[in-house]
Write an enzyme that holds these catalytic residues in place. Structure first.
Site, PDB file in Angstrom:
ATOM      1  N   GLY A  46       0.831  -1.193   0.000  1.00  0.00           N
ATOM      2  CA  GLY A  46       0.000   0.000   0.000  1.00  0.00           C
ATOM      3  C   GLY A  46       0.867   1.245   0.000  1.00  0.00           C
ATOM      4  O   GLY A  46       2.021   1.207   0.455  1.00  0.00           O
ATOM      5  N   GLN A  51       3.240   9.863   1.145  1.00  0.00           N
ATOM      6  CA  GLN A  51       4.516   9.137   1.123  1.00  0.00           C
ATOM      7  C   GLN A  51       5.346   9.422  -0.120  1.00  0.00           C
ATOM      8  O   GLN A  51       6.507   9.025  -0.195  1.00  0.00           O
ATOM      9  CB  GLN A  51       4.253   7.630   1.217  1.00  0.00           C
ATOM     10  CG  GLN A  51       3.657   7.219   2.548  1.00  0.00           C
ATOM     11  CD  GLN A  51       3.456   5.729   2.614  1.00  0.00           C
ATOM     12  OE1 GLN A  51       2.456   5.228   2.132  1.00  0.00           O
ATOM     13  NE2 GLN A  51       4.409   5.005   3.165  1.00  0.00           N
ATOM     14  N   CYS A  94       5.967  -0.140   7.177  1.00  0.00           N
ATOM     15  CA  CYS A  94       5.627   1.045   6.391  1.00  0.00           C
ATOM     16  C   CYS A  94       6.821   1.426   5.533  1.00  0.00           C
ATOM     17  O   CYS A  94       7.953   1.442   6.022  1.00  0.00           O
ATOM     18  CB  CYS A  94       5.269   2.190   7.336  1.00  0.00           C
ATOM     19  SG  CYS A  94       4.784   3.685   6.460  1.00  0.00           S
ATOM     20  N   LEU A  95       6.562   1.735   4.269  1.00  0.00           N
ATOM     21  CA  LEU A  95       7.665   2.100   3.366  1.00  0.00           C
ATOM     22  C   LEU A  95       8.340   3.394   3.799  1.00  0.00           C
ATOM     23  O   LEU A  95       9.461   3.670   3.387  1.00  0.00           O
ATOM     24  CB  LEU A  95       7.145   2.231   1.927  1.00  0.00           C
ATOM     25  CG  LEU A  95       6.630   0.931   1.290  1.00  0.00           C
ATOM     26  CD1 LEU A  95       6.037   1.204  -0.084  1.00  0.00           C
ATOM     27  CD2 LEU A  95       7.737  -0.106   1.203  1.00  0.00           C
ATOM     28  N   HIS A 136      -4.433   1.655   7.524  1.00  0.00           N
ATOM     29  CA  HIS A 136      -3.073   2.201   7.564  1.00  0.00           C
ATOM     30  C   HIS A 136      -2.913   3.320   6.527  1.00  0.00           C
ATOM     31  O   HIS A 136      -2.350   4.379   6.829  1.00  0.00           O
ATOM     32  CB  HIS A 136      -2.103   1.034   7.290  1.00  0.00           C
ATOM     33  CG  HIS A 136      -0.656   1.379   7.230  1.00  0.00           C
ATOM     34  ND1 HIS A 136       0.289   0.801   8.066  1.00  0.00           N
ATOM     35  CD2 HIS A 136       0.056   2.212   6.420  1.00  0.00           C
ATOM     36  CE1 HIS A 136       1.489   1.287   7.772  1.00  0.00           C
ATOM     37  NE2 HIS A 136       1.380   2.144   6.777  1.00  0.00           N
ATOM     38  N   GLU A 137      -3.438   3.088   5.308  1.00  0.00           N
ATOM     39  CA  GLU A 137      -3.258   4.083   4.233  1.00  0.00           C
ATOM     40  C   GLU A 137      -4.122   5.330   4.462  1.00  0.00           C
ATOM     41  O   GLU A 137      -3.667   6.451   4.217  1.00  0.00           O
ATOM     42  CB  GLU A 137      -3.548   3.462   2.864  1.00  0.00           C
ATOM     43  CG  GLU A 137      -2.688   2.254   2.494  1.00  0.00           C
ATOM     44  CD  GLU A 137      -1.196   2.447   2.706  1.00  0.00           C
ATOM     45  OE1 GLU A 137      -0.704   3.587   2.597  1.00  0.00           O
ATOM     46  OE2 GLU A 137      -0.512   1.455   3.002  1.00  0.00           O
ATOM     47  N   HIS A 140      -2.459   7.532   6.825  1.00  0.00           N
ATOM     48  CA  HIS A 140      -1.403   8.357   6.214  1.00  0.00           C
ATOM     49  C   HIS A 140      -1.975   9.686   5.717  1.00  0.00           C
ATOM     50  O   HIS A 140      -1.353  10.738   5.855  1.00  0.00           O
ATOM     51  CB  HIS A 140      -0.774   7.638   5.021  1.00  0.00           C
ATOM     52  CG  HIS A 140       0.398   6.766   5.357  1.00  0.00           C
ATOM     53  ND1 HIS A 140       1.538   7.240   5.966  1.00  0.00           N
ATOM     54  CD2 HIS A 140       0.620   5.444   5.148  1.00  0.00           C
ATOM     55  CE1 HIS A 140       2.401   6.240   6.114  1.00  0.00           C
ATOM     56  NE2 HIS A 140       1.872   5.140   5.631  1.00  0.00           N
TER      57      HIS A 140
END
Ligand code: NI
Length: 177
Positions: A46, A51, A94-95, A136-137, A140
């Site tokens: 995701g 991000q 997480c990226l 989670h997304e 963000h």
């Protein structure tokens, strides 16, 4: 295909609130394509606009099992409209905080309302990994990271370890301007 640089914590854009998309432009569709390419390349399951340094409310996800056919979701203005009382704990990463993971407890089943790339309003019930991922997304987009859902002690530990690994990985790298 274009890969976008992934923003790492503690860059402030990760703590900003993304703005609702009012018009679906070609530029926005290109952003979603590039975000999908960037997510697959990372690889991740995701990615949210913050991000990649953008503040439109858009996310991409693909939580298909490894080896299974891709299941790419592109969501514009996603909004969680219902959450189950039942909770589930899943390990998240997480990226934007590479190589760090923690168990996060969230509602097990959620319903998300979003606009698809054709401009149509859609609703999707998510469970399992997809439920955790969509929460989670969407977090963000509101400037929230998965580490905000864990104890302060664990959060501090993850941040310390991450910063240490970042410092070590930049040792010997060419000096930037
Ligand atoms: Ni993330």
């Amino acid at each position: 295909m274009a890969l976008l640089p992934i923003i790492l914590t503690p860059e402030p854009v990760l703590r900003e609130t993304a703005k609702p998309v009012e018009t679906i432009t070609d530029e926005l569709l290109k952003l979603l394509d590039d975000m999908a390419d960037t997510m697959y390349d990372a690889p991740g399951i995701g990615l949210a606009a913050n991000q990649v340094g953008r503040l439109e409310r858009v996310i991409v996800m693909d939580c298909a099992k490894e080896g299974a056919a891709p299941e790419l979701w592109k969501m514009i203005n996603p909004e969680i409209i219902s959450r189950s009382d039942e909770l589930a704990v899943l390990e998240e990463g997480c990226l934007s905080i590479p190589d760090q993971t923690a168990d996060v407890e969230r509602p097990a089943i959620v319903e998300v309302k979003y606009t698809d790339i054709a401009g149509k309003e859609q609703r999707l019930t998510c469970e399992g990994l997809l439920a955790a991922c969509v929460q989670h997304e969407v977090d963000h987009l509101d400037g929230v990271l998965f580490i905000d859902h864990i104890s302060r002690l664990k959060r501090d530990m993850i941040i310390r370890r991450f910063m240490k690994e970042m410092r070590q990985s930049s040792v010997g790298a060419p000096k930037g301007q």
